[in-house]
Structure formats: C-alpha cells, structure tokens
Design a protein around this motif. Sequence first.
Motif, PDB file in Angstrom:
ATOM      1  N   PRO A  74      21.007  60.430  28.995  1.00 55.21           N
ATOM      2  CA  PRO A  74      20.686  59.881  30.320  1.00 55.21           C
ATOM      3  C   PRO A  74      19.363  59.142  30.395  1.00 55.21           C
ATOM      4  O   PRO A  74      19.136  58.375  31.322  1.00 55.21           O
ATOM      5  N   ILE A  75      18.470  59.393  29.426  1.00 53.87           N
ATOM      6  CA  ILE A  75      17.160  58.739  29.411  1.00 53.87           C
ATOM      7  C   ILE A  75      16.938  58.141  28.024  1.00 53.87           C
ATOM      8  O   ILE A  75      17.146  58.825  27.025  1.00 53.87           O
ATOM      9  N   PRO A  76      16.497  56.882  27.947  1.00 56.67           N
ATOM     10  CA  PRO A  76      16.328  55.890  29.018  1.00 56.67           C
ATOM     11  C   PRO A  76      17.684  55.524  29.633  1.00 56.67           C
ATOM     12  O   PRO A  76      18.697  55.449  28.930  1.00 56.67           O
ATOM     13  N   ALA A  77      17.668  55.284  30.933  1.00 55.91           N
ATOM     14  CA  ALA A  77      18.914  54.996  31.633  1.00 55.91           C
ATOM     15  C   ALA A  77      19.480  53.644  31.252  1.00 55.91           C
ATOM     16  O   ALA A  77      20.683  53.416  31.394  1.00 55.91           O
ATOM     17  N   LEU A  78      18.615  52.732  30.781  1.00 56.11           N
ATOM     18  CA  LEU A  78      19.089  51.395  30.422  1.00 56.11           C
ATOM     19  C   LEU A  78      18.314  50.873  29.221  1.00 56.11           C
ATOM     20  O   LEU A  78      17.082  50.817  29.247  1.00 56.11           O
ATOM     21  N   ILE A  79      19.038  50.507  28.181  1.00 53.41           N
ATOM     22  CA  ILE A  79      18.463  49.848  27.005  1.00 53.41           C
ATOM     23  C   ILE A  79      19.156  48.507  26.864  1.00 53.41           C
ATOM     24  O   ILE A  79      20.380  48.447  26.735  1.00 53.41           O
ATOM     25  N   VAL A  80      18.377  47.438  26.897  1.00 56.05           N
ATOM     26  CA  VAL A  80      18.920  46.087  26.815  1.00 56.05           C
ATOM     27  C   VAL A  80      18.370  45.413  25.571  1.00 56.05           C
ATOM     28  O   VAL A  80      17.151  45.353  25.373  1.00 56.05           O
ATOM     29  N   ALA A  81      19.263  44.919  24.721  1.00 59.83           N
ATOM     30  CA  ALA A  81      18.852  44.186  23.524  1.00 59.83           C
ATOM     31  C   ALA A  81      18.820  42.693  23.822  1.00 59.83           C
ATOM     32  O   ALA A  81      19.714  42.163  24.478  1.00 59.83           O
ATOM     33  N   VAL A  82      17.785  42.029  23.328  1.00 59.94           N
ATOM     34  CA  VAL A  82      17.617  40.594  23.513  1.00 59.94           C
ATOM     35  C   VAL A  82      18.279  39.849  22.357  1.00 59.94           C
ATOM     36  O   VAL A  82      17.841  39.981  21.202  1.00 59.94           O
ATOM     37  N   ILE A 136      13.723  55.729  18.780  1.00 61.11           N
ATOM     38  CA  ILE A 136      14.343  55.403  20.069  1.00 61.11           C
ATOM     39  C   ILE A 136      15.812  55.815  20.054  1.00 61.11           C
ATOM     40  O   ILE A 136      16.332  56.347  21.050  1.00 61.11           O
ATOM     41  N   ASN A 137      16.498  55.592  18.942  1.00 65.82           N
ATOM     42  CA  ASN A 137      17.890  56.052  18.825  1.00 65.82           C
ATOM     43  C   ASN A 137      17.976  57.559  18.976  1.00 65.82           C
ATOM     44  O   ASN A 137      18.910  58.080  19.599  1.00 65.82           O
ATOM     45  N   SER A 138      17.024  58.266  18.399  1.00 63.25           N
ATOM     46  CA  SER A 138      17.012  59.727  18.526  1.00 63.25           C
ATOM     47  C   SER A 138      16.775  60.131  19.975  1.00 63.25           C
ATOM     48  O   SER A 138      17.443  61.045  20.497  1.00 63.25           O
ATOM     49  N   LEU A 139      15.844  59.459  20.639  1.00 67.28           N
ATOM     50  CA  LEU A 139      15.553  59.754  22.043  1.00 67.28           C
ATOM     51  C   LEU A 139      16.776  59.507  22.919  1.00 67.28           C
ATOM     52  O   LEU A 139      17.114  60.317  23.794  1.00 67.28           O
ATOM     53  N   SER A 140      17.439  58.367  22.689  1.00 75.17           N
ATOM     54  CA  SER A 140      18.567  57.988  23.545  1.00 75.17           C
ATOM     55  C   SER A 140      19.903  58.527  23.058  1.00 75.17           C
ATOM     56  O   SER A 140      20.925  58.293  23.703  1.00 75.17           O
ATOM     57  N   ARG A 141      19.877  59.216  21.907  1.00 77.10           N
ATOM     58  CA  ARG A 141      21.105  59.688  21.268  1.00 77.10           C
ATOM     59  C   ARG A 141      22.089  58.525  21.106  1.00 77.10           C
ATOM     60  O   ARG A 141      23.239  58.570  21.510  1.00 77.10           O
ATOM     61  N   ASN A 142      21.571  57.475  20.513  1.00 78.15           N
ATOM     62  CA  ASN A 142      22.355  56.255  20.289  1.00 78.15           C
ATOM     63  C   ASN A 142      22.943  55.717  21.600  1.00 78.15           C
ATOM     64  O   ASN A 142      24.117  55.353  21.686  1.00 78.15           O
ATOM     65  N   ALA A 143      22.062  55.664  22.613  1.00 79.43           N
ATOM     66  CA  ALA A 143      22.407  55.113  23.938  1.00 79.43           C
ATOM     67  C   ALA A 143      23.448  55.955  24.662  1.00 79.43           C
ATOM     68  O   ALA A 143      24.164  55.450  25.532  1.00 79.43           O
ATOM     69  N   ARG A 144      23.508  57.256  24.362  1.00 77.91           N
ATOM     70  CA  ARG A 144      24.441  58.138  25.059  1.00 77.91           C
ATOM     71  C   ARG A 144      23.734  59.166  25.927  1.00 77.91           C
ATOM     72  O   ARG A 144      24.377  59.889  26.685  1.00 77.91           O
TER      73      ARG A 144
END
Length: 325
Positions: free
Chosen positions: A166-174, A156-164
């Motif tokens: 555009p996709i996924p547009a929102l990652i929320v940690a609980v 998931i980090n690779s997909l989101s480029r460490n949340a940088r």
Amino acid sequence: MKALTASEMREVDRLTTERHGISGTQLMENAGTAVAEVVRQQISLRFQSPARRVFVLCGKGNNGGDGLVAARHLRQEIRQTVVLLFGSPEDLRDDRASYFQRWRDAGGETLLIRNNAEWVVAFSRIAGADVVVDALLGTGLRGPATGLIAKAISEINSLSRNARAPIPALIVAVDIPSGLPSDGQQAEGPVLYAHTTVTFTAPKIGQLLSVDAQSCGNLIVRAIGSPAKLVDELGKETIRWSGPDEFAELPLIRCADSHKGLYGHVLVVAGSAGKSGAAVLAGVGALKAGAGLVTIAAPDSVQGIVAAHQSEYMTEPLPTLADGS
C-alpha cells in the motif's frame, strides 16, 4: 501503434528536430509535463485525500531531465515535492543542467545522492512517500543498473513489494522503468517496479515482450511532439500496441436496417462438468466484443447451465466424457 527499439526512438527524436523544428529542449519539457499530468490523474483515481509527499528520483541523463521538468510542475500543486539527484549538479549537461537550475531557482528541495550514507538518509524519507517518480534510467541503458542506482531500485522494490504494497501508493516510471532494457532482452540487474509507466511517442519493445515487462504496470503512451508518421516510417518491427488509435477508424454505430447476421459468428468450444463458468464468460466476452452471433458448444451435462446464463447466445450439446469434459 508500432513498438520501437531504443535506436529507432532516438532516430524519431532526431528527425523530429531536423524535419519539424521541435527542439530537444521542447521535447523534454513536453515529456516532463506529460508525466506530471499523469501523476495528477492517477492521484485523483487512487487517493481518497490529497497526496502530500512526492519524491522524484533523477539520474544524470535525459530521463532525469524529464523528471526535473515533472517535479517543477508537480510542485505547483504539491509543495512537498522533492528531487533526489543521483550525482552532483556538476555532472549535468545541456538541457538537464538548465532544468536543474530552474528547479533550484523555483525553490525546489534537492537531496544529492553521491554515496551510500546520503542514500540511507534519503531512503528514510522515501519510506513515507505518497508518490515516487522514477526518472533514474531511460531507454539508453546499456547493461545492468549498477552502484547506488541498483541499490536504490532494489530497496524501493523491497519497500513497495514490487508495487504490491500500500505504500508508496503510487510509483510512476518516466518513459521506462529503470533497469528494464528497451529492446526486449532480459534485464541483467534489478528493475524498478511501477504502478504506471508513462512512455513517450510509442511503446518500446521491452515494455511489451520482455519477461520483465510486468514492471511497467499500467502502460500509458503520451505524444510529446513527434509526428505519428515518423513512428510508422522508422519502426521496423511487426509488433504493435493495441492503443485506442488502432480502433479509431472502426465504425461504432451500426446501420438501423442491419441485423445480427452481418456482424460475425463466434463458436466457443469450452466448459466441462463443474467448470461451466469458462464457457459462460467466453460467450459473454464474444457478445460484448460485438459478435452478431455466438454459439457455445459445451458438454451436454452443463448445456442447460450455460444456456441459462445469457439469452442472446446459442448452445450446442457435446457428448460428456468420463472425466466430465
């Protein structure tokens, strides 16, 4: 607000039930509801069109239980809300089992992640997600994330480029990003990067001081039923989080007969030839923070530039050295 360790947070939860009669089940319901509310708020801020696909990644512990509650509430507005359960339903106990059954009874879709093949199929769907909710590992983590969960975090980090990306547009940690130790030590394994972390009752030490704290993104603290006095009573660290409550008692309206000399004097020593902006911005920041008087001491070669930017502050010239400072 005091920041807590994992053990202090567990004691706050225990005493919330023992002294105040708020059950663990209710705390979990409140936590999941708070997450769903923040997700909806963030969608309204970040998205130009409605979110269509939400994936909630749930572990087998209490963090996963919070995620199941959040998923149930989110599905009321976003029908394509899918739970990815890392494990088998038979692994769930107590409140987690109950909330999973409620999720199933409501018709919620669940993908079981028990082996690599199931993860590969699920990840192909996550790649098209609008929102990912991380409820894999909570504050009770001991040691590094391992196995399929570690693989999921890394991919998931690779997909989101460490949340940088555009996709996924929102990652929320609980409560805390999966893999991040609560007490401030460096993570031994992968840590999931989020845009926003919704933590409960009080911030955790690791969210403020750890070298991996940036994985939290924007940190939001939500009350879920534990009295604030328990945090003050049990928190032994001196570390505090500057939330809005820290400033609630400050007087925000100044008396009509007051004057600037009553509100402090800030001296800013900054700037050099070609770099007057630092002095200007520091002076403006001091004014906006409420200082009654601001004086900027800057090299005489840039004094005029600094003075021209803001009429409210005063300037003092300093000799300009050969290097422009």
